[in-house]
Design a protein around this motif. Structure first.
Motif, PDB file in Angstrom:
ATOM      1  N   GLY A   1     -87.471 -23.105  44.873  1.00  0.00           N
ATOM      2  CA  GLY A   1     -87.098 -23.302  46.274  1.00  0.00           C
ATOM      3  C   GLY A   1     -85.601 -23.475  46.480  1.00  0.00           C
ATOM      4  N   PHE A   2     -84.806 -22.709  45.727  1.00  0.00           N
ATOM      5  CA  PHE A   2     -83.354 -22.801  45.837  1.00  0.00           C
ATOM      6  C   PHE A   2     -82.872 -22.308  47.198  1.00  0.00           C
ATOM      7  CE2 PHE A   2     -82.360 -22.374  40.993  1.00  0.00           C
ATOM      8  CZ  PHE A   2     -82.872 -23.640  40.776  1.00  0.00           C
ATOM      9  N   GLN A   3     -81.676 -22.750  47.565  1.00  0.00           N
ATOM     10  CA  GLN A   3     -81.004 -22.314  48.788  1.00  0.00           C
ATOM     11  C   GLN A   3     -80.699 -20.822  48.713  1.00  0.00           C
ATOM     12  OE1 GLN A   3     -79.951 -24.290  51.543  1.00  0.00           O
ATOM     13  NE2 GLN A   3     -81.418 -25.666  50.580  1.00  0.00           N
ATOM     14  N   SER A   4     -80.597 -20.180  49.853  1.00  0.00           N
ATOM     15  CA  SER A   4     -80.295 -18.752  49.867  1.00  0.00           C
ATOM     16  C   SER A   4     -78.914 -18.483  49.257  1.00  0.00           C
ATOM     17  CB  SER A   4     -80.385 -18.186  51.281  1.00  0.00           C
ATOM     18  OG  SER A   4     -79.408 -18.780  52.115  1.00  0.00           O
ATOM     19  N   VAL A   5     -77.974 -19.405  49.440  1.00  0.00           N
ATOM     20  CA  VAL A   5     -76.637 -19.243  48.860  1.00  0.00           C
ATOM     21  C   VAL A   5     -76.745 -19.190  47.336  1.00  0.00           C
ATOM     22  CG1 VAL A   5     -74.388 -20.360  48.549  1.00  0.00           C
ATOM     23  CG2 VAL A   5     -75.484 -20.391  50.784  1.00  0.00           C
TER      24      VAL A   5
ATOM     25  N   ASP B   1     -74.183 -29.887  48.989  1.00  0.00           N
ATOM     26  CA  ASP B   1     -75.047 -30.797  48.227  1.00  0.00           C
ATOM     27  C   ASP B   1     -76.319 -30.106  47.760  1.00  0.00           C
ATOM     28  OD1 ASP B   1     -73.277 -32.958  48.411  1.00  0.00           O
ATOM     29  OD2 ASP B   1     -74.118 -33.612  50.329  1.00  0.00           O
ATOM     30  N   ALA B   2     -76.869 -29.253  48.594  1.00  0.00           N
ATOM     31  CA  ALA B   2     -78.098 -28.533  48.227  1.00  0.00           C
ATOM     32  C   ALA B   2     -77.831 -27.545  47.096  1.00  0.00           C
ATOM     33  CB  ALA B   2     -78.668 -27.816  49.448  1.00  0.00           C
ATOM     34  N   VAL B   3     -76.724 -26.851  47.147  1.00  0.00           N
ATOM     35  CA  VAL B   3     -76.373 -25.899  46.084  1.00  0.00           C
ATOM     36  C   VAL B   3     -76.114 -26.656  44.785  1.00  0.00           C
ATOM     37  CG1 VAL B   3     -74.621 -24.242  45.297  1.00  0.00           C
ATOM     38  CG2 VAL B   3     -75.525 -24.090  47.618  1.00  0.00           C
ATOM     39  N   ARG B   4     -75.459 -27.792  44.890  1.00  0.00           N
ATOM     40  CA  ARG B   4     -75.233 -28.599  43.691  1.00  0.00           C
ATOM     41  C   ARG B   4     -76.567 -29.018  43.078  1.00  0.00           C
ATOM     42  NH1 ARG B   4     -74.170 -34.557  42.523  1.00  0.00           N
ATOM     43  NH2 ARG B   4     -73.190 -34.497  40.470  1.00  0.00           N
ATOM     44  N   ALA B   5     -77.504 -29.439  43.911  1.00  0.00           N
ATOM     45  CA  ALA B   5     -78.830 -29.830  43.416  1.00  0.00           C
ATOM     46  C   ALA B   5     -79.525 -28.645  42.747  1.00  0.00           C
ATOM     47  CB  ALA B   5     -79.678 -30.376  44.560  1.00  0.00           C
ATOM     48  N   ASP B   6     -79.398 -27.456  43.341  1.00  0.00           N
ATOM     49  CA  ASP B   6     -79.981 -26.252  42.739  1.00  0.00           C
ATOM     50  C   ASP B   6     -79.388 -25.996  41.354  1.00  0.00           C
ATOM     51  OD1 ASP B   6     -81.355 -25.856  45.117  1.00  0.00           O
ATOM     52  OD2 ASP B   6     -80.104 -24.178  45.789  1.00  0.00           O
ATOM     53  N   LEU B   7     -78.074 -26.094  41.257  1.00  0.00           N
ATOM     54  CA  LEU B   7     -77.409 -25.831  39.987  1.00  0.00           C
ATOM     55  C   LEU B   7     -77.754 -26.878  38.931  1.00  0.00           C
ATOM     56  CD1 LEU B   7     -73.876 -24.590  41.125  1.00  0.00           C
ATOM     57  CD2 LEU B   7     -75.856 -23.236  40.402  1.00  0.00           C
ATOM     58  N   GLN B   8     -77.904 -28.131  39.357  1.00  0.00           N
ATOM     59  CA  GLN B   8     -78.309 -29.169  38.409  1.00  0.00           C
ATOM     60  C   GLN B   8     -79.724 -28.903  37.902  1.00  0.00           C
ATOM     61  OE1 GLN B   8     -77.469 -32.768  40.691  1.00  0.00           O
ATOM     62  NE2 GLN B   8     -75.716 -33.181  39.367  1.00  0.00           N
ATOM     63  N   ALA B   9     -80.601 -28.469  38.798  1.00  0.00           N
ATOM     64  CA  ALA B   9     -81.968 -28.135  38.390  1.00  0.00           C
ATOM     65  C   ALA B   9     -81.959 -26.952  37.419  1.00  0.00           C
ATOM     66  CB  ALA B   9     -82.821 -27.813  39.617  1.00  0.00           C
ATOM     67  N   LEU B  10     -81.155 -25.955  37.716  1.00  0.00           N
ATOM     68  CA  LEU B  10     -81.059 -24.785  36.849  1.00  0.00           C
ATOM     69  C   LEU B  10     -80.476 -25.156  35.484  1.00  0.00           C
ATOM     70  CD1 LEU B  10     -81.602 -21.775  36.727  1.00  0.00           C
ATOM     71  CD2 LEU B  10     -79.339 -21.380  37.703  1.00  0.00           C
ATOM     72  N   LYS B  11     -79.503 -26.045  35.488  1.00  0.00           N
ATOM     73  CA  LYS B  11     -78.910 -26.524  34.237  1.00  0.00           C
ATOM     74  C   LYS B  11     -79.967 -27.241  33.394  1.00  0.00           C
ATOM     75  CE  LYS B  11     -75.194 -29.605  32.689  1.00  0.00           C
ATOM     76  NZ  LYS B  11     -74.114 -30.494  33.178  1.00  0.00           N
ATOM     77  N   ALA B  12     -80.790 -28.061  34.033  1.00  0.00           N
ATOM     78  CA  ALA B  12     -81.854 -28.773  33.318  1.00  0.00           C
ATOM     79  C   ALA B  12     -82.892 -27.789  32.777  1.00  0.00           C
ATOM     80  CB  ALA B  12     -82.515 -29.792  34.241  1.00  0.00           C
ATOM     81  N   MET B  13     -83.238 -26.782  33.575  1.00  0.00           N
ATOM     82  CA  MET B  13     -84.196 -25.757  33.128  1.00  0.00           C
ATOM     83  C   MET B  13     -83.657 -25.025  31.904  1.00  0.00           C
ATOM     84  SD  MET B  13     -85.404 -23.929  36.624  1.00  0.00           S
ATOM     85  CE  MET B  13     -85.427 -24.893  38.115  1.00  0.00           C
TER      86      MET B  13
END
Length: 184
Positions: A74-78, A29-41
């Motif tokens: 503040g993305f996950q290390s993965v 879920d955290a990685v998905r949130a990171d990717l969604q944030a990156l997609k928005a950026m």
């Protein structure tokens, strides 16, 4: 055309590996949130889109930029390692495809079906709930709706689920009527 296929195949492989790693490390879920944030950026920044797509920037420059973005957000290390690997392997341009492929795998894993609803005007929450309930009944799975507005359809709805399109727009009905009248 062959390059597009190769690029999407590469994106799929990277997304598959990231998904498995995120699942194993219990950070899905955290990685998905990171990717969604990156997609928005990426959607908001022409500079970021240009950086990722342009061969004029070195893989090192792309890696530094993505690392800076990941650190600041503040993305996950993965996620950070994934972005570093993409850059190192000169595959930063595959990032949008990898994000899309990851989202598809995530939705399938969660039993969620992505659906896009297009309407002529903004739908109310109650109307969206009605569409969601109808899709849930039809598909047998919970739909995750993305609503967009296109005044050109005049009225009604278009709903896309995967490769299927349910078109109940007024424009399509009028076009069908016009075609039928021309044939008569």
């Amino acid at each position: 055309m062959a390059d597009d296929f190769k690029e999407s195949e590469v994106a799929e492989r990277y997304a598959h590996a990231l998904f498995d790693l995120a699942l194993d490390s219990k950070a899905l879920d955290a990685v998905r949130a990171d990717l969604q944030a990156l997609k928005a950026m990426r959607a908001e920044s022409a500079d970021l889109r240009r950086l990722l797509a342009s061969p004029a920037y070195s893989s090192e420059d792309k890696g530094k930029a993505l690392a800076a973005i990941a650190d600041k957000a503040g993305f996950q290390s993965v996620t950070k390692k994934f972005l570093g690997l993409l850059s190192h392997n000169r595959r930063a341009s595959a990032l949008p495809g990898a994000i899309a492929a990851f989202e598809r795998r995530y939705d399938k894993h969660r039993g969620v079906v992505a659906a896009e609803v297009v309407s002529a005007i903004k739908l109310t929450a109650k109307q969206l709930d009605g569409v969601k309930a109808a899709l849930r009944t039809t598909l047998g799975a919970d739909p995750e709706l993305t609503a967009t507005i296109d005044p050109a359809i005049l009225g009604g709805l278009k709903v896309r689920v995967g490769s299927r399109l349910f078109d109940a727009s007024l424009k399509t009905k009028l076009d069908s009527l016009k075609f039928a009248l021309k044939r008569a």
